[in-house]
Design a protein around this motif. Sequence first.
Motif, PDB file in Angstrom:
ATOM      1  N   ALA A 264       2.932   4.526   6.994  1.00 11.19           N
ATOM      2  CA  ALA A 264       1.853   3.645   7.424  1.00 11.19           C
ATOM      3  C   ALA A 264       1.789   2.369   6.591  1.00 11.19           C
ATOM      4  N   ASP A 265       1.131   1.358   7.161  1.00 11.50           N
ATOM      5  CA  ASP A 265       0.860   0.126   6.431  1.00 11.50           C
ATOM      6  C   ASP A 265      -0.355   0.286   5.512  1.00 11.50           C
ATOM      7  N   GLU A 266      -1.243   1.189   5.877  1.00 11.12           N
ATOM      8  CA  GLU A 266      -2.449   1.425   5.086  1.00 11.12           C
ATOM      9  C   GLU A 266      -2.889   2.868   5.255  1.00 11.12           C
ATOM     10  N   VAL A 267      -3.352   3.459   4.147  1.00  6.40           N
ATOM     11  CA  VAL A 267      -3.967   4.781   4.180  1.00  6.40           C
ATOM     12  C   VAL A 267      -5.366   4.634   3.612  1.00  6.40           C
ATOM     13  N   ARG A 268      -6.376   5.053   4.386  1.00  6.06           N
ATOM     14  CA  ARG A 268      -7.754   4.892   3.938  1.00  6.06           C
ATOM     15  C   ARG A 268      -8.489   6.229   3.961  1.00  6.06           C
ATOM     16  N   VAL A 269      -9.054   6.589   2.819  1.00  6.95           N
ATOM     17  CA  VAL A 269      -9.873   7.800   2.738  1.00  6.95           C
ATOM     18  C   VAL A 269     -11.263   7.459   3.277  1.00  6.95           C
ATOM     19  N   VAL A 270     -11.686   8.194   4.302  1.00 14.18           N
ATOM     20  CA  VAL A 270     -12.965   7.889   4.948  1.00 14.18           C
ATOM     21  C   VAL A 270     -14.019   8.961   4.707  1.00 14.18           C
ATOM     22  N   ALA A 271     -13.627  10.084   4.096  1.00 16.74           N
ATOM     23  CA  ALA A 271     -14.588  11.133   3.747  1.00 16.74           C
ATOM     24  C   ALA A 271     -14.008  11.970   2.623  1.00 16.74           C
ATOM     25  N   GLY A 272     -14.884  12.444   1.736  1.00 16.83           N
ATOM     26  CA  GLY A 272     -14.410  13.225   0.606  1.00 16.83           C
ATOM     27  C   GLY A 272     -13.552  12.390  -0.315  1.00 16.83           C
ATOM     28  N   GLY A 273     -12.604  13.041  -0.980  1.00 14.46           N
ATOM     29  CA  GLY A 273     -11.742  12.304  -1.906  1.00 14.46           C
ATOM     30  C   GLY A 273     -10.635  13.176  -2.450  1.00 14.46           C
ATOM     31  N   PRO A 274      -9.597  12.565  -3.052  1.00 17.77           N
ATOM     32  CA  PRO A 274      -8.446  13.315  -3.557  1.00 17.77           C
ATOM     33  C   PRO A 274      -8.802  14.376  -4.591  1.00 17.77           C
ATOM     34  N   ALA A 275      -9.863  14.169  -5.349  1.00 14.13           N
ATOM     35  CA  ALA A 275     -10.254  15.143  -6.380  1.00 14.13           C
ATOM     36  C   ALA A 275     -11.297  16.126  -5.880  1.00 14.13           C
ATOM     37  N   GLU A 276     -11.650  16.058  -4.608  1.00 20.52           N
ATOM     38  CA  GLU A 276     -12.686  16.923  -4.053  1.00 20.52           C
ATOM     39  C   GLU A 276     -12.068  18.029  -3.200  1.00 20.52           C
ATOM     40  N   ASP A 277     -12.909  18.968  -2.788  1.00 29.79           N
ATOM     41  CA  ASP A 277     -12.434  20.081  -1.972  1.00 29.79           C
ATOM     42  C   ASP A 277     -12.329  19.724  -0.493  1.00 29.79           C
ATOM     43  N   THR A 278     -12.752  18.535  -0.130  1.00 31.30           N
ATOM     44  CA  THR A 278     -12.649  18.070   1.251  1.00 31.30           C
ATOM     45  C   THR A 278     -12.147  16.629   1.253  1.00 31.30           C
ATOM     46  N   LEU A 279     -11.408  16.298   2.296  1.00 30.36           N
ATOM     47  CA  LEU A 279     -10.789  14.976   2.365  1.00 30.36           C
ATOM     48  C   LEU A 279     -10.458  14.664   3.811  1.00 30.36           C
ATOM     49  N   LEU A 280     -10.741  13.424   4.220  1.00 34.45           N
ATOM     50  CA  LEU A 280     -10.276  12.922   5.505  1.00 34.45           C
ATOM     51  C   LEU A 280      -9.739  11.524   5.283  1.00 34.45           C
ATOM     52  N   ALA A 281      -8.482  11.318   5.648  1.00 37.41           N
ATOM     53  CA  ALA A 281      -7.846  10.014   5.475  1.00 37.41           C
ATOM     54  C   ALA A 281      -7.176   9.600   6.775  1.00 37.41           C
ATOM     55  N   LEU A 282      -7.245   8.309   7.086  1.00 33.67           N
ATOM     56  CA  LEU A 282      -6.622   7.756   8.283  1.00 33.67           C
ATOM     57  C   LEU A 282      -5.449   6.873   7.895  1.00 33.67           C
ATOM     58  N   TYR A 283      -4.431   6.840   8.775  1.00 34.97           N
ATOM     59  CA  TYR A 283      -3.199   6.095   8.522  1.00 34.97           C
ATOM     60  C   TYR A 283      -3.056   5.016   9.598  1.00 34.97           C
ATOM     61  N   ARG A 284      -2.820   3.778   9.141  1.00 39.24           N
ATOM     62  CA  ARG A 284      -2.724   2.632  10.058  1.00 39.24           C
ATOM     63  C   ARG A 284      -1.315   2.041  10.040  1.00 39.24           C
ATOM     64  N   ARG A 285      -0.827   1.706  11.232  1.00 40.73           N
ATOM     65  CA  ARG A 285       0.388   0.907  11.372  1.00 40.73           C
ATOM     66  C   ARG A 285       0.067  -0.231  12.326  1.00 40.73           C
ATOM     67  N   GLY A 286       0.156  -1.457  11.824  1.00 38.89           N
ATOM     68  CA  GLY A 286      -0.281  -2.579  12.634  1.00 38.89           C
ATOM     69  C   GLY A 286      -1.771  -2.467  12.879  1.00 38.89           C
ATOM     70  N   ASP A 287      -2.191  -2.513  14.137  1.00 40.83           N
ATOM     71  CA  ASP A 287      -3.617  -2.369  14.445  1.00 40.83           C
ATOM     72  C   ASP A 287      -3.915  -1.035  15.124  1.00 40.83           C
ATOM     73  N   ARG A 288      -3.016  -0.043  14.930  1.00 42.70           N
ATOM     74  CA  ARG A 288      -3.173   1.255  15.582  1.00 42.70           C
ATOM     75  C   ARG A 288      -3.357   2.371  14.563  1.00 42.70           C
ATOM     76  N   LEU A 289      -4.089   3.383  14.966  1.00 40.62           N
ATOM     77  CA  LEU A 289      -4.164   4.635  14.226  1.00 40.62           C
ATOM     78  C   LEU A 289      -2.894   5.425  14.514  1.00 40.62           C
ATOM     79  N   ILE A 290      -2.175   5.840  13.452  1.00 40.08           N
ATOM     80  CA  ILE A 290      -0.939   6.600  13.684  1.00 40.08           C
ATOM     81  C   ILE A 290      -0.935   7.950  12.973  1.00 40.08           C
ATOM     82  N   GLY A 291      -1.958   8.228  12.138  1.00 47.12           N
ATOM     83  CA  GLY A 291      -1.965   9.511  11.455  1.00 47.12           C
ATOM     84  C   GLY A 291      -3.317   9.825  10.852  1.00 47.12           C
ATOM     85  N   ALA A 292      -3.515  11.093  10.520  1.00 45.81           N
ATOM     86  CA  ALA A 292      -4.741  11.522   9.847  1.00 45.81           C
ATOM     87  C   ALA A 292      -4.438  12.772   9.036  1.00 45.81           C
ATOM     88  N   LEU A 293      -4.974  12.808   7.841  1.00 46.49           N
ATOM     89  CA  LEU A 293      -4.846  13.955   6.946  1.00 46.49           C
ATOM     90  C   LEU A 293      -6.227  14.515   6.664  1.00 46.49           C
TER      91      LEU A 293
END
Length: 273
Positions: free
Chosen positions: A210-239
């Motif tokens: 991806a061009d950008e990975v953004r954590v939108v909930a929780g965090g890397p050091a927490e027990d919950t996490l939601l991150a979105l992956y962007r390529r160009g102006d599209r959503l291409i992934g989610a963790l």
Amino acid sequence: LDDARALRTAIRPDSRVVIVGAGFIGSELACAARRMGAEVTLVEAAPVPFAAAVGTELAPAIAALHTRNGTDLRCGVTVTGIDGEDRVRAVRLGDGSTLPADVVIVGVGAAPATGWLDGSGLKLDNGVVCDETLATSAPGVYAAGDVCRWANPLFGETMRLEHWTSAAEQGALAARNAIDPSAATPCALVPYFWSDLYDGRVQFVGVPHADEVRVVAGGPAEDTLLALYRRGDRLIGALGVEQRRPVLRMRALIGKGVSWDDALAAAAEMTAS
């Protein structure tokens, strides 16, 4: 099945278990051995596990699940030897250290078994090469599952997936396309895998490059996490870690080709509720 039964017998509380390879097989075995009370060391040659699956930015967050649950994770090191005569006693590593071991498990990946297809007329290259409809280079022959390397029109790239969800979806589509090639449908599949690691479910949908990975909930050091992956102006992934419904919702949005802004808005709505 025989391996599973043998491991169930071999692993006891306080057993010293060394697992070579920190991919999903190795990681899930580490979780199981820890639940059985074993001391577990996970050895990985790469600088960090899961980078190919979730990208380099958030791979350390998934790797941290091991350390937070008492598994000794050794990255960037290789195995140079195994000591023992009647049974294993220790594992020697490339950094000069030695790990005492009662049980050693190796899970270092798999390769498509296509040797039996040499000379068949099928094009082979890290699997059986297929077009967008899962058709091979041989007329009337289609492929699906772990061995299928096809052109995914949704992402504009060729991929081969080793996850049962993909195999099931591809198998159904390959059958329909083989029955009626004139109405063949492209396999615009959104990759999806999940793994239960310790007390959390890890899920990934889409692709991690991806061009950008953004954590939108929780965090890397927490027990919950939601991150979105962007390529160009599209959503291409989610963790997601313990974000089951939001991740599946993101899979549907990726399949629809939604914009990055719309994906962020949807994520904000879901995580706020």
